[in-house]
Design an enzyme around this catalytic site. Structure first.
Site, PDB file in Angstrom:
ATOM      1  N   LYS A  32     -60.474  62.453  41.752  1.00 56.41           N
ATOM      2  CA  LYS A  32     -61.887  61.857  41.159  1.00 56.41           C
ATOM      3  C   LYS A  32     -62.868  62.262  42.304  1.00 56.41           C
ATOM      4  O   LYS A  32     -62.215  62.261  43.588  1.00 56.41           O
ATOM      5  CB  LYS A  32     -61.856  60.488  40.936  1.00 56.41           C
ATOM      6  CG  LYS A  32     -63.146  60.251  39.962  1.00 56.41           C
ATOM      7  CD  LYS A  32     -62.739  60.687  38.451  1.00 56.41           C
ATOM      8  CE  LYS A  32     -64.099  60.257  37.736  1.00 56.41           C
ATOM      9  NZ  LYS A  32     -63.713  60.507  36.129  1.00 56.41           N
TER      10      LYS A  32
HETATM   11  P1  NAD Z   1     -73.568  59.845  31.751  1.00 57.95           P
HETATM   12  O1  NAD Z   1     -74.491  59.931  33.215  1.00 57.95           O
HETATM   13  O2  NAD Z   1     -73.920  61.142  31.136  1.00 57.95           O
HETATM   14  O3  NAD Z   1     -74.374  58.477  31.069  1.00 57.95           O
HETATM   15  C1  NAD Z   1     -74.234  57.404  31.766  1.00 57.95           C
HETATM   16  C2  NAD Z   1     -75.139  56.387  31.074  1.00 57.95           C
HETATM   17  O4  NAD Z   1     -74.653  55.246  31.521  1.00 57.95           O
HETATM   18  C3  NAD Z   1     -76.564  56.642  30.973  1.00 57.95           C
HETATM   19  O5  NAD Z   1     -76.860  56.355  29.588  1.00 57.95           O
HETATM   20  C4  NAD Z   1     -76.845  55.559  31.919  1.00 57.95           C
HETATM   21  O6  NAD Z   1     -78.562  55.207  31.731  1.00 57.95           O
HETATM   22  C5  NAD Z   1     -76.018  54.521  31.781  1.00 57.95           C
HETATM   23  N1  NAD Z   1     -75.993  53.346  32.624  1.00 57.95           N
HETATM   24  C6  NAD Z   1     -75.780  53.499  34.073  1.00 57.95           C
HETATM   25  N2  NAD Z   1     -75.832  52.544  34.759  1.00 57.95           N
HETATM   26  C7  NAD Z   1     -75.940  51.610  33.844  1.00 57.95           C
HETATM   27  C8  NAD Z   1     -75.746  50.035  33.777  1.00 57.95           C
HETATM   28  N3  NAD Z   1     -76.098  49.507  35.019  1.00 57.95           N
HETATM   29  N4  NAD Z   1     -75.940  49.196  32.532  1.00 57.95           N
HETATM   30  C9  NAD Z   1     -75.935  49.993  31.431  1.00 57.95           C
HETATM   31  N5  NAD Z   1     -75.683  51.307  31.117  1.00 57.95           N
HETATM   32  C10 NAD Z   1     -75.867  52.034  32.600  1.00 57.95           C
HETATM   33  O7  NAD Z   1     -72.116  59.705  32.313  1.00 57.95           O
HETATM   34  P2  NAD Z   1     -70.916  59.964  30.932  1.00 57.95           P
HETATM   35  O8  NAD Z   1     -70.374  61.197  31.293  1.00 57.95           O
HETATM   36  O9  NAD Z   1     -71.414  59.565  29.664  1.00 57.95           O
HETATM   37  O10 NAD Z   1     -70.094  58.884  31.564  1.00 57.95           O
HETATM   38  C11 NAD Z   1     -70.069  57.382  31.008  1.00 57.95           C
HETATM   39  C12 NAD Z   1     -68.738  56.820  31.195  1.00 57.95           C
HETATM   40  O11 NAD Z   1     -67.516  57.530  30.559  1.00 57.95           O
HETATM   41  C13 NAD Z   1     -68.113  56.825  32.667  1.00 57.95           C
HETATM   42  O12 NAD Z   1     -67.398  55.547  32.812  1.00 57.95           O
HETATM   43  C14 NAD Z   1     -67.368  57.826  32.780  1.00 57.95           C
HETATM   44  O13 NAD Z   1     -66.383  57.747  33.730  1.00 57.95           O
HETATM   45  C15 NAD Z   1     -66.412  58.096  31.578  1.00 57.95           C
HETATM   46  N6  NAD Z   1     -65.854  59.282  31.276  1.00 57.95           N
HETATM   47  C16 NAD Z   1     -66.837  60.369  31.002  1.00 57.95           C
HETATM   48  C17 NAD Z   1     -66.277  61.577  30.559  1.00 57.95           C
HETATM   49  C18 NAD Z   1     -66.939  63.017  30.478  1.00 57.95           C
HETATM   50  O14 NAD Z   1     -66.266  63.801  29.943  1.00 57.95           O
HETATM   51  N7  NAD Z   1     -68.313  62.826  30.633  1.00 57.95           N
HETATM   52  C19 NAD Z   1     -64.927  61.523  30.241  1.00 57.95           C
HETATM   53  C20 NAD Z   1     -63.982  60.571  30.509  1.00 57.95           C
HETATM   54  C21 NAD Z   1     -64.731  59.391  30.877  1.00 57.95           C
END
Ligand code: NAD
Length: 420
Positions: free
Chosen positions: A109
């Protein structure tokens, strides 16, 4: 004991899970000890030219938990709270996730402590290129393959791929995944994590006799994962009654108009705030709303001892990484709430990243139907393996998933032996 550098609530949570899993597996102490420590960790300074002519130095990290099953794989996070301990915990979870999904990868990561929404596009590009240059000796298609996570996206991956390729002198598509399609990205990668989570939910419904069309859901986070999950739930007939992001939260008793919400966020910098089709509610109330499915899809450590007693859902669909603290996890279990764990639920992202890496290696690209069908098959198989083990051993879905992931990495380490 573990290295002081990693100390953080997330790393302590990841270690507590590993220790408990090792106990349940009766894992040999030497293997257990080796799994508790990341293989390598890099801390880098990222001097960045800002638009006003000044230079700002950000702190960046890359942690490689293990490379036992293959090159390591994991996202890159841009968020103000990123620190070495959080990145190390996320790298460890990637190890278990890749092994659970049956992928030939170890876990890694990365992250930069920054508020990406406050940077201009040029500043973000400068930051990304400098971070990539700093970690370039330690990444590559056979070493460590980054992908997006919170705060990063396809454009970030395009800049990383370009920077790495410029340093090598030729185009290296396989150094990152979730790139734009034109640069060697895979069809369906953008949708993969949210869709994969929906496939897990569908399989759970089929297995346990739930009707998704009679259920309600609340989703925290409306970025890549949260928005695609919300759309998928809507297609299943599940009523999404509230969603929230860093700008606020919206609620509608009878279910939000999801196509309308998606259109609103497209015109509003991706944010849900101001959506006219629902009532604004305080962000801290979002997770406490009565609903059937609660899907955290933003930050980690959001379900803790502080709020777990007030959570009123039937199922937690963990789309974010590490959303539930170990203490809260125990309370959810006591309260009869089913937890579908992160390493299983969000494994669709890394699975299609694996497909992308395979396609880049072969320079042969698949149709969307093939990617989607293979994704569904892997998610369904992983769910069934977890469910069967949970039943057989009388453990939660979380510990079944962890037992499968950890035991595969441990067995690979045992087979390879200990290099002197
Ligand atoms: P992203 O940046 O596209 O979206 C993040 C979202 O979280 C946004 O809507 C943002 O406004 C919101 N956010 C940020 N801070 C916040 C807070 N304090 N309270 C409420 N909402 C808040 O990120 P993503 O890729 O959608 O990732 C989201 C989660 O999924 C993370 O934990 C990430 O590790 C996990 N994840 C993502 C992937 C991927 O393929 N993108 C894969 C596995 C896991």
């Amino acid at each position: 004991m573990f290295e002081r550098e990693y100390d953080s609530p997330m790393y302590r949570a990841a270690l507590a899970q590993l220790d408990e899993t090792a106990r349940r597996l009766n894992l040999a102490p030497d293997l257990h000890e080796r799994l508790r420590h990341p293989k390598r960790a890099f801390v880098v300074s990222v001097p960045t030219a800002m638009d006003d002519g000044t230079t700002k130095v950000f702190h960046g990290y890359r942690v490689q938990h293990n490379l036992t099953l293959g090159p390591c794989k994991g996202g890159l996070r841009y968020h103000e709270e990123v620190n070495l301990g959080e990145v190390a915990a996320l790298a460890m979870w990637m190890s278990w996730k890749c092994a659970l999904m049956g992928l030939p990868y170890g876990g890694a990561k990365g992250g930069v402590a920054v508020r990406p929404w406050e940077l201009s596009t040029i500043e973000l590009e400068n930051l990304t290129r400098r971070y990539t240059t700093e970690i370039a000796p330690f990444i590559g298609p056979d070493i460590d393959i980054p992908a997006p996570d919170m705060g990063t996206d396809e454009q970030t991956m395009a800049w990383m791929m370009d920077t790495y390729s410029m340093l090598q002198g030729y185009s290296v598509q396989g150094v990152v995944t979730s790139k734009p399609i034109l640069l060697g990205g895979s069809l369906f990668r953008r949708e993969a994590t949210g869709r994969g989570a929906a496939y897990i939910f569908e399989r759970a419904c089929k297995t346990w006799g739930w009707n998704p069309a009679e259920m309600t859901a609340v989703v925290q986070g409306f970025g890549n994962v949260g928005s695609v999950l919300t759309e998928s739930l809507d297609e299943l007939g599940t009523k999404v009654i509230a969603v929230g992001d860093r700008s606020g939260a919206v609620y509608k008793d009878g279910g939000l108009d999801i196509p309308g919400l998606l259109a609103h966020t497209r015109d509003n910098a991706g944010l849900v705030k101001g959506f006219p089709g629902g009532d604004a509610i305080p962000s801290e109330d979002l997770l406490l709303l009565p609903c059937d499915v609660l899907a955290p899809a933003a930050l980690g450590s959001v379900i803790t001892e502080k709020n777990v007693g007030r959570i009123q859902c039937k199922v937690v669909l963990e789309c974010a990484n590490g959303p539930t603290s170990p203490e809260a996890d125990a309370v959810l279990k006591e309260n009869g709430i089913v937890v579908l764990p992160d390493v299983l639920v969000n494994g669709g992202g890394v699975t299609v990243s694996y497909f992308e890496w395979v396609q880049d290696t072969e320079h042969f690209f698949w149709e969307v139907e093939e990617v989607d069908a293979r994704l569904r098959k892997i998610m369904t198989r992983a769910f069934d393996e977890c469910k069967n083990l949970a039943q057989e051993k009388g453990v939660s879905m979380r510990f079944a998933a962890l037992m499968l992931g950890v035991s595969r990495v441990a067995e690979a380490k045992r087979l390879r032996g200990l290099y002197p």
